[in-house]
Write an enzyme that holds these catalytic residues in place. Structure first.
Site, PDB file in Angstrom:
ATOM      1  N   HIS B  69      17.176  28.985-117.211  1.00 35.67           N
ATOM      2  CA  HIS B  69      17.712  27.953-118.103  1.00 35.67           C
ATOM      3  C   HIS B  69      16.540  27.165-118.714  1.00 35.67           C
ATOM      4  O   HIS B  69      16.538  25.940-118.739  1.00 35.67           O
ATOM      5  CB  HIS B  69      18.688  27.031-117.359  1.00 35.67           C
ATOM      6  CG  HIS B  69      19.934  27.748-116.889  1.00 35.67           C
ATOM      7  ND1 HIS B  69      21.170  27.534-117.440  1.00 35.67           N
ATOM      8  CD2 HIS B  69      20.118  28.702-115.947  1.00 35.67           C
ATOM      9  CE1 HIS B  69      22.063  28.317-116.840  1.00 35.67           C
ATOM     10  NE2 HIS B  69      21.444  29.033-115.928  1.00 35.67           N
ATOM     11  N   TYR B 336      15.307  26.634-106.748  1.00 36.30           N
ATOM     12  CA  TYR B 336      15.007  25.578-107.715  1.00 36.30           C
ATOM     13  C   TYR B 336      13.750  24.817-107.288  1.00 36.30           C
ATOM     14  O   TYR B 336      12.959  24.373-108.131  1.00 36.30           O
ATOM     15  CB  TYR B 336      16.154  24.566-107.828  1.00 36.30           C
ATOM     16  CG  TYR B 336      17.421  25.053-108.510  1.00 36.30           C
ATOM     17  CD1 TYR B 336      17.719  26.401-108.640  1.00 36.30           C
ATOM     18  CD2 TYR B 336      18.351  24.137-109.004  1.00 36.30           C
ATOM     19  CE1 TYR B 336      18.898  26.821-109.237  1.00 36.30           C
ATOM     20  CE2 TYR B 336      19.527  24.556-109.610  1.00 36.30           C
ATOM     21  CZ  TYR B 336      19.799  25.899-109.713  1.00 36.30           C
ATOM     22  OH  TYR B 336      20.965  26.299-110.311  1.00 36.30           O
TER      23      TYR B 336
END
Lengths: 192, 366
Positions: B69, B336
């Site tokens: 993303h 992440y």
């Protein structure tokens, strides 16, 4: 005040073994959680933060105990270099016990994360939010952890050397239970 | 005595050799256990680093950007609670009338921050709610109701199957077919993807939590939930043809006219609804709460905006919201974190971190 008992003070001995378990567990929890994608990651992380703060608090108490109660002297016949190494490694362990939780706390603060010790207990930030500081502190946390692990290995190796090879009473001086007769200062290693 | 060789200054008596060996063995065993737990002696274990490395292998390294993303825009606004969710969660964000500031980010999936907006039919919305008590709720949602896979292992296998073939520069169709054949759980996502079109706007999309979570009420009772953000704007048109970047301009234009709103709809699971499988939706008749309104009223470029340095880790949760047994959640958190460390290290120009290159940062961008 000179220590002539041949033993560390009782609070020092209790704290030593309690924190030995906590710190060793912490090192494995830390390395385990950053290298896992499984449920382990989540529950190890939940333990890591409160355990780290507990270690920080105990380390401060321990440092106070250490400054108040001098440790028993090292054997007189221990080579100077080994004496130096013993003292330096002990102070390095104290420094790391206190630095590691603080760096972790500062790192989360710099990353903008809420520092949650439980579902609802949040510690305040101790560092301003800053991505560069986060990156530096996050790497520092890892490198200090590796240094702590290596220092722990050296410490354990030295303890076993004193206990199994020299048998000079140094290992016994941290035992929680005092033996009937303290280990002789000069064990004869070739007695058998 | 005369046959004795020159004596070593510190001889190790033969009787002590086993003890030295014992000490060495103990230290070695502990070091090996540490290395094993750290993944060094277990090369086949899936680690967060391997997951992120695979993203990099598939799309290259774009220093300073998120590993997935990567192309997005920062937004800000607030959430106004209706109070309907307060009976199920003690989180401050759900208290009746509570207004909680939000820093968010819209993005498209993929590791290339210069990818055309139309290259994927999926959009994402990430939000960080900062409660008055300092606790945070972070969430990353996608504009589809189901995720292709249910486990981190399957996700990794999917990434591997998508890795471009060096000869063609494109994923090997045979590998992709083999992956989908081996993973029938992807069926619901593939059915959705068949009809999905890249939207012309971030504002007209619904965003689903995908993973299940637990709300914790005042009595400590846990309620399995999923949520989605349902848009107020419904004028979804076709994406403009021949343009690479239109989502940012569309959002800016809409925000210049009015704040954009989404209803936060929370779905309560019935007993037996799966909480550990993001590939399955729950039946449509489940109780749904209108928890309040998300209002987005400003946007900023992602390389200078407030969202830049936020890791939208969906396991950062306030008291009153908890993770479920969904295996994707800890994997997202762990992966992440690796992406965040790499990009902040690159931003800080730390030694050993990737540096921007001419190839990674075309002149047309930025």
């Amino acid at each position: 005040m000179k220590n002539t008992t041949g033993l560390f003070a009782l609070p020092a001995r209790v704290l030593h073994w309690l924190m030995a378990v906590m710190i060793l567990a912490m090192l494995f929890i830390g390395i385990g959680m950053v290298s896992s994608v499984s449920e382990r990651h989540a529950w190890l992380l939940r333990i890591h933060k409160p355990l780290g703060i507990a270690i920080l608090l105990l380390a401060v108490v321990r440092l106070a105990v250490r400054l108040r109660h001098p440790p028993p002297p090292l054997p007189a016949d221990l080579p100077t270099l080994q004496k130096l190494a013993a003292r330096a490694s002990h102070w390095l362990l104290y420094a790391l016990m206190i630095a590691m939780p603080l760096v972790g706390w500062a790192m989360l603060s710099a990353g903008g994360y809420p520092v949650m010790l439980s579902d609802s207990l949040r510690l305040p930030a101790i560092f301003p939010t800053n991505a560069t500081a986060f990156a530096i502190l996050r790497h520092l946390h890892t490198w200090l952890a590796m240094l702590l692990f290596l220092t722990f290995l050296a410490h354990l190796g030295a303890a076993l050397y004193h206990g199994l090879i020299r048998r000079d009473g140094v290992l016994a001086s941290i035992a929680v239970h005092r033996r009937e007769t303290p280990a002789p200062p000069q064990a004869d290693v070739d007695a058998r | 005595m005369h046959a004795t060789p020159e004596p070593d200054p510190t001889p190790i008596p033969r009787s002590l050799l086993p003890r030295f060996l014992l000490i060495g063995a103990i230290l070695l065993a502990i070091a090996a256990a540490f290395a094993y737990v750290g993944g060094w002696l277990a090369p086949h274990r899936l680690t967060p680093k391997r997951l992120i490395d695979q993203f990099q292998a598939n799309a290259g390294v774009y220093p300073g950007y998120r590993r997935n993303h990567a192309k997005g825009v920062c937004v800000a606004g607030y959430f106004k609670s209706s109070g309907q969710a307060a009976a199920y969660s003690v989180a401050q964000v759900f208290a009746p009338g509570e207004r909680t500031p939000v820093v968010g980010r819209f993005a498209i999936p993929g590791s290339n921050p210069y990818a055309p907006d139309g290259s994927v039919p999926i959009r994402s919305m990430a939000l960080r709610f900062t409660q008055a008590n300092g606790q945070q709720w972070r969430t990353g949602m996608n504009s589809m109701p189901v995720f292709p896979v249910a486990t981190p292992q399957a996700f990794f296998a999917q990434l591997q199957a998508q890795q471009p073939d060096p000869a063609t520069g494109k994923p090997d169709p045979k590998k992709l077919a083999a992956f989908f054949a081996a993973h029938p759980e992807t069926a619901a996502f593939r059915a959705w993807a068949k009809t999905a079109k890249p939207s012309a706007s971030f504002a007209t999309e619904s965003y689903w939590s995908l993973d299940a979570f637990e709300f914790v009420d005042a009595k400590g009772v846990r309620h399995a939930v999923r949520w989605r953000m349902a848009p107020e704007a419904t004028d979804s048109g076709a994406a403009p043809a021949g343009q690479a970047d239109y989502l940012d301009a569309d959002l800016r234009q809409r925000l210049a006219q009015a704040p954009q709103r989404w209803k936060l709809l929370v779905t309560l699971a019935n007993p037996g609804d799966p909480t550990d499988d993001a590939t399955q939706t729950w039946p449509a008749d489940r109780t749904t709460l209108d928890a309040g309104m998300l209002v987005i009223d400003s946007e900023q470029a992602q390389d200078s905006g407030a969202c830049r340095d936020i890791n939208y880790d969906p396991t950062v949760l306030p008291h009153g919201i908890a993770i479920s047994d969904d295996p994707l959640l800890p994997a997202r958190s762990a992966a992440y974190a690796v992406s965040y460390l790499r990009r902040t290290s690159e931003e800080a120009h730390l030694p050993g971190s990737a540096r921007p290159s001419a190839k990674a940062r075309p002149e047309s961008a930025r």
